[in-house]
Each structure stands twice: as C-alpha cells, then as structure tokens.
Design a protein around this motif. Sequence first.
Motif, PDB file in Angstrom:
ATOM      1  N   THR A  86       0.817  -1.217   0.000  1.00  0.00           N
ATOM      2  CA  THR A  86       0.000   0.000   0.000  1.00  0.00           C
ATOM      3  C   THR A  86       0.846   1.261   0.000  1.00  0.00           C
ATOM      4  OG1 THR A  86      -1.752  -1.174   1.192  1.00  0.00           O
ATOM      5  CG2 THR A  86      -1.814   1.229   1.257  1.00  0.00           C
ATOM      6  N   TRP A  87       1.872   1.282   0.835  1.00  0.00           N
ATOM      7  CA  TRP A  87       2.725   2.469   0.919  1.00  0.00           C
ATOM      8  C   TRP A  87       3.422   2.732  -0.416  1.00  0.00           C
ATOM      9  CZ3 TRP A  87       3.627   6.530   4.002  1.00  0.00           C
ATOM     10  CH2 TRP A  87       4.807   7.254   3.832  1.00  0.00           C
ATOM     11  N   ASP A  88       3.985   1.692  -1.021  1.00  0.00           N
ATOM     12  CA  ASP A  88       4.666   1.863  -2.304  1.00  0.00           C
ATOM     13  C   ASP A  88       3.698   2.354  -3.373  1.00  0.00           C
ATOM     14  OD1 ASP A  88       6.858   0.895  -0.983  1.00  0.00           O
ATOM     15  OD2 ASP A  88       7.199  -0.813  -2.303  1.00  0.00           O
ATOM     16  N   SER A  89       2.488   1.809  -3.388  1.00  0.00           N
ATOM     17  CA  SER A  89       1.501   2.222  -4.393  1.00  0.00           C
ATOM     18  C   SER A  89       1.158   3.698  -4.250  1.00  0.00           C
ATOM     19  CB  SER A  89       0.228   1.382  -4.254  1.00  0.00           C
ATOM     20  OG  SER A  89       0.464   0.036  -4.595  1.00  0.00           O
TER      21      SER A  89
ATOM     22  N   HIS B  68       2.095   9.350  -6.396  1.00  0.00           N
ATOM     23  CA  HIS B  68       2.426  10.776  -6.322  1.00  0.00           C
ATOM     24  C   HIS B  68       3.742  11.090  -7.036  1.00  0.00           C
ATOM     25  CE1 HIS B  68       4.048  14.443  -4.293  1.00  0.00           C
ATOM     26  NE2 HIS B  68       2.827  14.860  -4.537  1.00  0.00           N
ATOM     27  N   GLU B  69       4.789  10.323  -6.722  1.00  0.00           N
ATOM     28  CA  GLU B  69       6.122  10.659  -7.198  1.00  0.00           C
ATOM     29  C   GLU B  69       6.361  10.248  -8.651  1.00  0.00           C
ATOM     30  OE1 GLU B  69       8.514  12.403  -5.704  1.00  0.00           O
ATOM     31  OE2 GLU B  69       7.127  12.769  -4.051  1.00  0.00           O
ATOM     32  N   VAL B  70       5.846   9.105  -9.064  1.00  0.00           N
ATOM     33  CA  VAL B  70       6.099   8.609 -10.418  1.00  0.00           C
ATOM     34  C   VAL B  70       4.996   9.037 -11.383  1.00  0.00           C
ATOM     35  CG1 VAL B  70       6.391   6.540 -11.843  1.00  0.00           C
ATOM     36  CG2 VAL B  70       7.434   6.649  -9.566  1.00  0.00           C
TER      37      VAL B  70
ATOM     38  N   ILE C 207       6.061   6.348   7.593  1.00  0.00           N
ATOM     39  CA  ILE C 207       5.755   7.778   7.651  1.00  0.00           C
ATOM     40  C   ILE C 207       6.773   8.480   8.538  1.00  0.00           C
ATOM     41  CG2 ILE C 207       4.118   9.453   8.601  1.00  0.00           C
ATOM     42  CD1 ILE C 207       1.858   7.616   7.623  1.00  0.00           C
ATOM     43  N   LEU C 208       7.057   7.887   9.702  1.00  0.00           N
ATOM     44  CA  LEU C 208       7.977   8.486  10.665  1.00  0.00           C
ATOM     45  C   LEU C 208       9.358   8.691  10.065  1.00  0.00           C
ATOM     46  CD1 LEU C 208       8.344   9.390  13.631  1.00  0.00           C
ATOM     47  CD2 LEU C 208       9.027   7.047  14.155  1.00  0.00           C
ATOM     48  N   PHE C 209       9.829   7.717   9.296  1.00  0.00           N
ATOM     49  CA  PHE C 209      11.173   7.794   8.726  1.00  0.00           C
ATOM     50  C   PHE C 209      11.174   8.233   7.265  1.00  0.00           C
ATOM     51  CE2 PHE C 209      11.575   4.712  12.222  1.00  0.00           C
ATOM     52  CZ  PHE C 209      12.608   5.317  12.941  1.00  0.00           C
TER      53      PHE C 209
ATOM     54  N   PRO D 280      10.097   3.889  -1.472  1.00  0.00           N
ATOM     55  CA  PRO D 280      10.053   2.551  -2.075  1.00  0.00           C
ATOM     56  C   PRO D 280      11.396   2.175  -2.677  1.00  0.00           C
ATOM     57  CG  PRO D 280       8.191   3.888  -2.802  1.00  0.00           C
ATOM     58  CD  PRO D 280       9.130   4.808  -2.089  1.00  0.00           C
ATOM     59  N   ARG D 281      11.612   0.895  -2.809  1.00  0.00           N
ATOM     60  CA  ARG D 281      12.862   0.416  -3.396  1.00  0.00           C
ATOM     61  C   ARG D 281      12.969   0.826  -4.857  1.00  0.00           C
ATOM     62  NH1 ARG D 281      14.659  -5.992  -3.777  1.00  0.00           N
ATOM     63  NH2 ARG D 281      16.646  -5.642  -4.817  1.00  0.00           N
ATOM     64  N   PHE D 282      11.830   0.843  -5.558  1.00  0.00           N
ATOM     65  CA  PHE D 282      11.825   1.190  -6.974  1.00  0.00           C
ATOM     66  C   PHE D 282      10.996   2.457  -7.179  1.00  0.00           C
ATOM     67  CE2 PHE D 282      12.133  -3.480  -6.810  1.00  0.00           C
ATOM     68  CZ  PHE D 282      13.355  -3.646  -7.441  1.00  0.00           C
TER      69      PHE D 282
END
Length: 253
Positions: free
Chosen positions: A164-167, A172-174, A233-235, A239-241
């Motif tokens: 979920t976090w990567d998606s 947003h970023e990609v 979120i804290l850190f 994502p790796r990719f």
Amino acid sequence: MKAPRKYVAVRTNAMPSGEARPHRWAYRRPVHSYGIVVVALRKLSFFALLLGALGLLVGFAYKLYVDAGTAPMIYSVDDAGLPHNHVALVFGAGLNSQGGPSAMLYDRVAAAADLYKSGKVDKLLMSGDNGAVEYNEVEVMRTTALNMGVSYNDIVLDYAGFNTWDSCYRAHEVFGLSEATLVTQRFHLPRALHACRYLKVKAVGVAADRQPYDTFRNELREFPALATNGLRILFDDKPRFLGPKVDVDDPQQ
C-alpha cells in the motif's frame, strides 16, 4: 569429614539478660549467583510485558485515530456525493491458483470499472506486484478491466506497487497524482487513505466489498500493517523502486 551445611542459621534478636531465651532459630538459604540471574530475568520479563502492552495500546489508539479521520472520505460506488477524480488508484490483491484475479482483486477491478463507466473517473491506475516474470498481477488486472468494457488507453499499469505504501508513494512521485479515488475493500481503505493523505495525494475511497471475505483475519492484519505504515511515515521511507516519471494521459503500451 563433615558435610557442608545446607542452611545458614541466624539467631533471632537477643533477649535481655536474665530472661529465658527461647531456642528458636531463623533459617535462610544462602544467596547464589543463579538467584541474581533469575531475579534479573524476571524483571526483564516484566518490562517486556509492560512494553508489549504499551505497544498494543498505542497501536489500538493509532488505529482508532486513522479510522475516525478517514471515515468521512469513504463512499460506495453508487454514492451520488462521490466527487469526480481524473484517476482511480486500484490496489492489487493477489491472484488465485489458476492465475486469475483473487475474489478481492476481481471486486476491486469491477468497482473501478463501474466508476469509469459512470463518469466518476477517467483513468484507472492499476498498482500491483510484478516482482517475478511468472507473476504479473497488473496485467491480470488490465485484462479483467478490458473484459468489463474499459478502454485500453485509459488503463495505466504500475508494476512496482508491492504494498500500500509503495503504491501511494509511486502514485504521487512517479505518476504525478495530487488527487485520486482509491478503490479497495472497506477494511483496507483507512490505511490507504491515511498513507495518501500524508504523501500529499488528496484522496477519497470507494469500498469494493461485493461479497463476504475473511473479515476477522483481514481486520487483524491491519494492526501490524498500519504500524508498518506509521514507521514508514515516521522515517519518510522511500520505495525500493521509483523510476522515471509517467504521464497517465500518455498513450499506453
């Protein structure tokens, strides 16, 4: 040779002189090094249990906070109040043993297709797992959506939506999303909405519950999953990719 004494005798408080003294003795075991270790282990166990209980309490409070904060953003597919967004972000949910969509994944794609056909969204961003050549979740999602009447050029694939976090991060970023309609099951929406909100994607959610699921197991899984999201979120974990930017309005390949 006398055997060593097992116990150490300690006389009780002396009686005043001239009075009869009772022949009573108080006994105690001698202190051994292993006794100190046992005491230390007991204290460590107590603090571990205390920290565990505190962690559970914090996790439960965090879950309540996320659920309450995202509840107004959740809609049904046919809700007249559901706002229009250009893109629906559809989360992966695994494949079945025959290589087709799982029940939850099929319902997510079906709900997204209904939003598309009703004009609530214009594009479907399918975000799932393609971590191995023989496992391509997003291609199955695209094929399922095509069979439901969605145009090929209106389906965008994110092959590295491993969780979920990567998606949400990659949306947003990609893919440059600042707004989106999230499509997944009701139990999953609070976590997804919370992640997107932190990542500056203004999102609403559509519940894709079209049949009974293993609700208890899924709800239970949300606690550690949400805790993991909280740590990311804290850190500000990336994502790796990531990869190059993608315009969702470009012709699809």
